[in-house]
Scaffold this active site. Structure first.
Site, mmCIF file in Angstrom:
data_model
loop_
_atom_site.group_PDB
_atom_site.id
_atom_site.type_symbol
_atom_site.label_atom_id
_atom_site.label_comp_id
_atom_site.label_asym_id
_atom_site.label_seq_id
_atom_site.Cartn_x
_atom_site.Cartn_y
_atom_site.Cartn_z
ATOM 1 N N LYS A 51 0.815 -1.207 0.000
ATOM 2 C CA LYS A 51 0.000 0.000 0.000
ATOM 3 C C LYS A 51 0.854 1.266 0.000
ATOM 4 O O LYS A 51 0.344 2.354 -0.246
ATOM 5 C CB LYS A 51 -0.963 -0.023 1.174
ATOM 6 C CG LYS A 51 -2.002 -1.133 1.015
ATOM 7 C CD LYS A 51 -3.143 -1.012 1.986
ATOM 8 C CE LYS A 51 -4.260 -1.984 1.650
ATOM 9 N NZ LYS A 51 -3.898 -3.377 1.988
HETATM 10 C C1 LIG Z 1 -4.667 -4.391 1.542
HETATM 11 C C2 LIG Z 1 -3.995 -5.691 1.497
HETATM 12 C C3 LIG Z 1 -4.425 -6.707 0.637
HETATM 13 C C4 LIG Z 1 -5.649 -6.554 -0.219
HETATM 14 O O1 LIG Z 1 -5.452 -5.624 -1.260
HETATM 15 P P1 LIG Z 1 -6.702 -5.044 -2.037
HETATM 16 O O2 LIG Z 1 -6.151 -4.056 -2.991
HETATM 17 O O3 LIG Z 1 -7.595 -4.405 -1.005
HETATM 18 O O4 LIG Z 1 -7.390 -6.182 -2.700
HETATM 19 C C5 LIG Z 1 -3.709 -7.880 0.593
HETATM 20 N N1 LIG Z 1 -2.631 -8.073 1.381
HETATM 21 C C6 LIG Z 1 -2.195 -7.138 2.236
HETATM 22 C C7 LIG Z 1 -1.025 -7.426 3.084
HETATM 23 C C8 LIG Z 1 -2.850 -5.915 2.316
HETATM 24 O O5 LIG Z 1 -2.416 -4.983 3.161
#
Ligand SMILES: *Cc1c(COP(=O)(O)O)cnc(C)c1O
Length: 436
Positions: A107
């Site tokens: 993210k």
């Molecule tokens: C947010 C997150 C996801 C999911 O990602 P999306 O874009 O919401 O589908 C998967 N793994 C981790 C570690 C995350 O932080």
């Protein structure tokens, strides 16, 4: 770049407007009015470019003249200042490590790009920007670090009380400065509902300049396309040109970005939507019926989303031809027991520690490859977080192998600050009004 709302394709707004509004008033999501296909010279020679060069080329093609070249270069170099390596585990099995940024989760790509775009568009003397963000664990940390100390901004993080890991909680609650954290007595979906309702609340919108940092913001989606192209580039360097991506999914921003990249010409063969027990999308891909459910808590808590907010974007990308989507994407779901078995298998066979989300993507890739074996096609599973963020998930012998990065060790000595609220909107509204 012009954007429309998925609920009203005739509308047009500028990139700046979409970034600050985050969500259209009609509660759709913003989508680019034109998705450019990248030129063949670029696509066929991806292996000649670095990650920042790829990022600039992709962003420039999407954004057009919204941000002048020099400023866009600065934003990219500031935001994407870490690598996204593809690591080989065995023939045809590769892991794309997306957690080399400061919050140790993928993210960081979205949050760091978005915070810099917002700060670029924010003119001096303008009203303070209030960023509201609901998090199931990793978003909040990435957004907090993306905005920490950015003038004229304030971030309010909402997370489900007791449902994030110890390290995640420290990342959310120890920032201070322009970052504040609220623990909500409810689920992630409750947090997300509070944020969504705030955006449509007249009083709050009069008082504050609200914006969202959730994956519904288009400025988070765009930078996530960069690493798909960059991963493909790394495989091309090894002589591999056929690639399947397995994406551990919750709100489906990550997979949405992969499919956006595909629309722009990323030559991927196939995508896998890998989920935990929150299997709304795998069920849809099987049955054709989209039936959102309340989220259930799992070991892979960042994917505990029963009603994925980015799915409308994916549906919109393929609205003219849902068969294309069904042929391009396969869904797989795993329970906690299967997740732990995958973690152990990856450790035993590859001497590699994968976080529970990553392990689900690996298992889905393995199952897909067993059903669709092609010797010339490589599978890449996306590793979305560093395993140290989920210490309680691993058996002791595996946990002992995890290197804890310095920035995590430092969190324990920091002061924790958090406000507790219920999941009712009135309480949240009152808190915001009284803590202006
Ligand atoms: C947010 C997150 C996801 C999911 O990602 P999306 O874009 O919401 O589908 C998967 N793994 C981790 C570690 C995350 O932080």
């Amino acid at each position: 770049m012009q954007l429309y709302s998925t609920n009203n394709p005739a509308t047009r707004v500028s990139f700046k407007e979409a970034v600050f509004n985050s969500m259209p008033q009609d509660k759709g999501l913003y989508m680019p009015a034109a998705i450019p296909r990248l030129d063949d010279k670029f696509l066929n020679n991806l292996d000649q470019y670095t990650l920042p060069e790829i990022a600039f080329h992709v962003a420039k093609n999407l954004l057009g003249d919204d941000i002048p070249d020099g400023d866009l270069q600065n934003i990219i170099h500031g935001a994407i200042n870490f690598l996204a390596p593809v690591v080989k585990l065995e023939d045809n099995v590769f892991v794309l490590e997306l957690w080399h940024g400061p919050s140790l989760a993928f993210k960081d790509f979205g949050a760091r790009f978005m915070s810099r775009v917002m700060s670029y568009f924010l003119k001096e003397g303008e009203k303070q920007l209030d960023v509201l963000v609901a998090t199931s664990g990793d978003t909040g940390g990435a957004v907090a670090l993306g905005f920490l100390g950015v003038p004229n901004t304030r971030v309010t993080i909402l997370f489900p009380k007791g449902k994030v890991s110890g390290i995640q909680e420290l990342q959310l609650t120890t920032n201070g400065r322009n970052i504040r954290a609220i623990e909500v007595g409810g689920t992630f979906d409750d947090c997300q509902a509070l944020v969504k309702q705030a955006f449509t609340d007249k009083d709050l919108n009069e008082k504050f300049r609200l914006t969202s940092a959730n994956s519904i913001n288009i400025a988070r989606l765009i930078p996530q396309t960069f690493y798909y192209f960059n991963a493909y580039a790394q495989l091309l360097k090894q002589g591999i040109s056929k690639v399947v991506f397995s994406v551990p999914s919750g709100n489906f921003g990550n997979l949405g970005a992969g499919l956006l990249a595909w629309k722009m010409g990323l030559p991927a063969e196939h995508f896998i939507a890998a989920t935990n027990a929150n299997d709304t999308v795998p069920e849809y891909l099987k049955s054709g019926i989209y039936h959102p459910k309340p989220s259930v808590a799992t070991l892979s808590n960042a994917m505990d989303v029963g009603n994925p907010s980015n799915w409308v974007r994916i549906a919109d990308l393929f609205k003219e031809d849902s068969d294309v989507l069904k042929n391009l994407v396969s869904g797989y779901r795993y329970n906690d027991e299967e997740t732990l078995e995958a973690v152990k298998f990856i450790n035993d066979n590859y001497n590699y520690v994968a976080c529970p989300h990553t392990a689900i993507a690996w298992q889905a890739l393995r199952d897909y490859q067993q059903d669709n074996f092609k010797a010339d096609t490589a599978g890449v599973f996306l590793s979305t977080a560093h395993p140290c963020k989920f210490p309680d998930v691993f058996p002791g012998s595996i946990a002992a192998k995890i290197d804890v990065p310095e920035q995590v060790k430092g969190l324990h000595s920091k002061q924790k600050q958090v406000v507790s609220l219920g999941k009712d909107f009135d309480g949240f509204k009152e808190y915001l009004a009284e803590n202006a």
